[in-house]
Scaffold this motif. Structure first.
Motif, PDB file in Angstrom:
ATOM      1  N   ILE A 112       0.843  -1.197   0.000  1.00  0.00           N
ATOM      2  CA  ILE A 112       0.000   0.000   0.000  1.00  0.00           C
ATOM      3  C   ILE A 112       0.876   1.244   0.000  1.00  0.00           C
ATOM      4  N   PHE A 113       1.877   1.249   0.869  1.00  0.00           N
ATOM      5  CA  PHE A 113       2.752   2.420   0.940  1.00  0.00           C
ATOM      6  C   PHE A 113       3.563   2.599  -0.342  1.00  0.00           C
ATOM      7  N   GLN A 115       2.731   2.130  -3.306  1.00  0.00           N
ATOM      8  CA  GLN A 115       1.951   2.823  -4.330  1.00  0.00           C
ATOM      9  C   GLN A 115       2.111   4.335  -4.239  1.00  0.00           C
ATOM     10  N   TYR A 116       2.535   4.782  -3.068  1.00  0.00           N
ATOM     11  CA  TYR A 116       2.717   6.222  -2.874  1.00  0.00           C
ATOM     12  C   TYR A 116       4.199   6.554  -2.713  1.00  0.00           C
ATOM     13  N   SER A 117       5.031   5.715  -3.334  1.00  0.00           N
ATOM     14  CA  SER A 117       6.483   5.932  -3.327  1.00  0.00           C
ATOM     15  C   SER A 117       7.073   5.977  -1.924  1.00  0.00           C
ATOM     16  N   VAL A 118       6.407   5.352  -0.962  1.00  0.00           N
ATOM     17  CA  VAL A 118       6.980   5.265   0.376  1.00  0.00           C
ATOM     18  C   VAL A 118       7.704   3.914   0.471  1.00  0.00           C
ATOM     19  N   ASP A 119       9.036   3.963   0.556  1.00  0.00           N
ATOM     20  CA  ASP A 119       9.823   2.727   0.544  1.00  0.00           C
ATOM     21  C   ASP A 119       9.656   1.963   1.856  1.00  0.00           C
TER      22      ASP A 119
ATOM     23  N   THR B  13      -6.984  -0.524  -5.016  1.00  0.00           N
ATOM     24  CA  THR B  13      -5.562  -0.337  -5.211  1.00  0.00           C
ATOM     25  C   THR B  13      -5.272  -0.500  -6.694  1.00  0.00           C
ATOM     26  N   PRO B  14      -4.290   0.238  -7.194  1.00  0.00           N
ATOM     27  CA  PRO B  14      -4.017   0.271  -8.633  1.00  0.00           C
ATOM     28  C   PRO B  14      -3.928  -1.098  -9.316  1.00  0.00           C
ATOM     29  N   ALA B 126       7.388   7.964   6.857  1.00  0.00           N
ATOM     30  CA  ALA B 126       6.469   7.834   5.712  1.00  0.00           C
ATOM     31  C   ALA B 126       6.165   9.213   5.137  1.00  0.00           C
ATOM     32  N   ALA B 129       9.005  10.433   3.072  1.00  0.00           N
ATOM     33  CA  ALA B 129       9.036   9.783   1.757  1.00  0.00           C
ATOM     34  C   ALA B 129       7.988  10.390   0.834  1.00  0.00           C
ATOM     35  N   LEU B 130       6.788  10.663   1.363  1.00  0.00           N
ATOM     36  CA  LEU B 130       5.738  11.287   0.552  1.00  0.00           C
ATOM     37  C   LEU B 130       6.207  12.642   0.024  1.00  0.00           C
ATOM     38  N   ASN B 133       8.036  13.012  -3.236  1.00  0.00           N
ATOM     39  CA  ASN B 133       7.333  12.792  -4.505  1.00  0.00           C
ATOM     40  C   ASN B 133       5.953  13.467  -4.425  1.00  0.00           C
ATOM     41  N   ALA B 136       2.860  11.632  -5.684  1.00  0.00           N
ATOM     42  CA  ALA B 136       2.440  10.541  -4.794  1.00  0.00           C
ATOM     43  C   ALA B 136       1.764  11.114  -3.547  1.00  0.00           C
ATOM     44  N   ASP B 139      -1.677  12.023  -4.554  1.00  0.00           N
ATOM     45  CA  ASP B 139      -2.430  10.760  -4.670  1.00  0.00           C
ATOM     46  C   ASP B 139      -2.870  10.275  -3.281  1.00  0.00           C
ATOM     47  N   PHE B 140      -1.916  10.324  -2.357  1.00  0.00           N
ATOM     48  CA  PHE B 140      -2.177   9.866  -0.986  1.00  0.00           C
ATOM     49  C   PHE B 140      -3.295  10.687  -0.338  1.00  0.00           C
TER      50      PHE B 140
END
Lengths: 243, 243
Positions: A112-113, A115-119, B13-14, B126, B129-130, B133, B136, B139-140
């Motif tokens: 889930i994370f 998908q939002y570019s959260v590694d 989810t995508p 988190a 990280a958001l 980007n 993202a 999107d979140f």
């Protein structure tokens, strides 16, 4: 009729839950009223173009209101009850899975994370916090993995009655002239006027409530009702002439 | 009629986006068919109990189909277009806000996590990280703050036509006997049989597709259509006798 309700921005955050509750009722009223104002109106208008007896127009209109309100209310009731059962069964499954398949569920959180570019490294502390509180973790999965919102309790009964009552209330407006005025043409004219006005008022209020512009919303509800009535009228005239 | 569509577990989810696409079309067919099979059926049944001429029953049924399919299709089109515009405008607002009111948006991210017992320290990585980007991050926020799913492009036109066509297809089934069989009572009996069978088959298929049991779903669609038709019939008889 048959207003198609698109997913009303389903999962709301808890602090606006109260707001969502009331909009659910408003939505039910809107669903019932917009269909109730539109279909009996169009049907009555259509029939009045082909049939001389206003008795039959009223009969058909009332039969439509009975059929429509029951089908819509009962349909809404069963759909809402199905939603509630679906929520419970999905929730039970998630509750089992975080215990029995903990690793898989952890991976799903990472996905889930992602998908939002959260590694993974950035998501790990959030996952650790979720694991401290199984209920919160299940809440998280319900909303972010499955996108399922908890339905309000008793929503099904209330939803059904609200929709059916709104449908009936809306449906009587276009029929009243046929009950009170002598002559189908005079009744049709009056029905068109009061129903288009009612549709415009309803559309404007709906626009105010939903947050789209009131003028645009009024134009839309009037357009839908007017087009449906015109088409039903034209079709009935055509078929009757051909007969 | 007027199947009430409850939020279909909106944000997927995508990786199951493709699945959602096809269920949106299936949902439109289900909406159109279930209303189309139910309301013209109930209306025709109701009128046949009060009116001797099958010509008028057919006329009313076709006028209902015209009114219903237009109102439903046009209503669906405008609703879908409104959803698409709503998504774009909300997205633009979020895009502005993460630039102009970065701190507030950061707090909103913390608040979202707090609802799931994820404390600030655990959420911070988190969030970091958001922030790397912006797309993202938007999107979140769209999904987790607002719960708004990106509507499929061109959904509005397709949705409208699918719903209207399904409504028309469904509506013709109960009317056919009145067109082909002489005598309203014989036509009514045949209409009841074929429509209840059609409703049961449709309900079973719908149950298979949606994942609720097929038997239960078949029982429900048949119950809704049957109840609506019985009520319309009883009401029309009652009113006609009183006349």
């Amino acid at each position: 009729m048959h207003e198609v309700v698109h997913a009303p921005h389903a999962p709301h955050t808890p602090h606006i839950e109260g707001h969502f509750e009331s909009t659910a009722t408003v939505r039910d009223i809107v669903i019932g009223l917009s269909d109730g104002l539109t279909v009996p109106f169009a049907l009555a208008a259509g029939l009045s173009g082909a049939i001389a007896s206003s008795h039959i127009v009223v009969l058909a209109g009332l039969a439509e209101i009975a059929a429509g309100s029951i089908a819509m209310g009962l349909g809404g009731y069963l759909a809402a009850r199905g939603d509630a059962e679906h929520y419970v069964s999905e929730r039970q499954r998630e509750e089992r899975e975080i215990v029995e398949r903990t690793h898989d569920e952890e991976e799903e959180v990472y996905e889930i994370f992602e998908q939002y570019s959260v590694d993974r490294a950035s998501a790990a502390p959030a996952l650790a916090a979720l694991k401290q509180n199984p209920t919160a973790w299940v809440d998280f999965m319900m909303r972010f993995e499955l996108g399922i919102e908890k339905p309000a309790s008793n929503r099904a009964h209330r939803s059904a009655l609200t929709i059916a009552a709104s449908y009936i209330a809306g449906g009587f407006i276009p029929l009243l002239p046929y009950m009170l005025v002598t002559g189908n043409l005079a009744a049709l004219k009056l029905s068109v006027i009061i129903t288009l006005v009612a549709l415009a008022i309803f559309g404007a209020l709906k626009g105010k409530l939903v947050g789209t512009g009131w003028l645009r919303s009024a134009a839309q509800t009037t357009l839908i009702g007017g087009t449906a009535a015109a088409a039903a009228y034209a079709l009935a005239r055509l078929l009757n002439d051909a007969h």
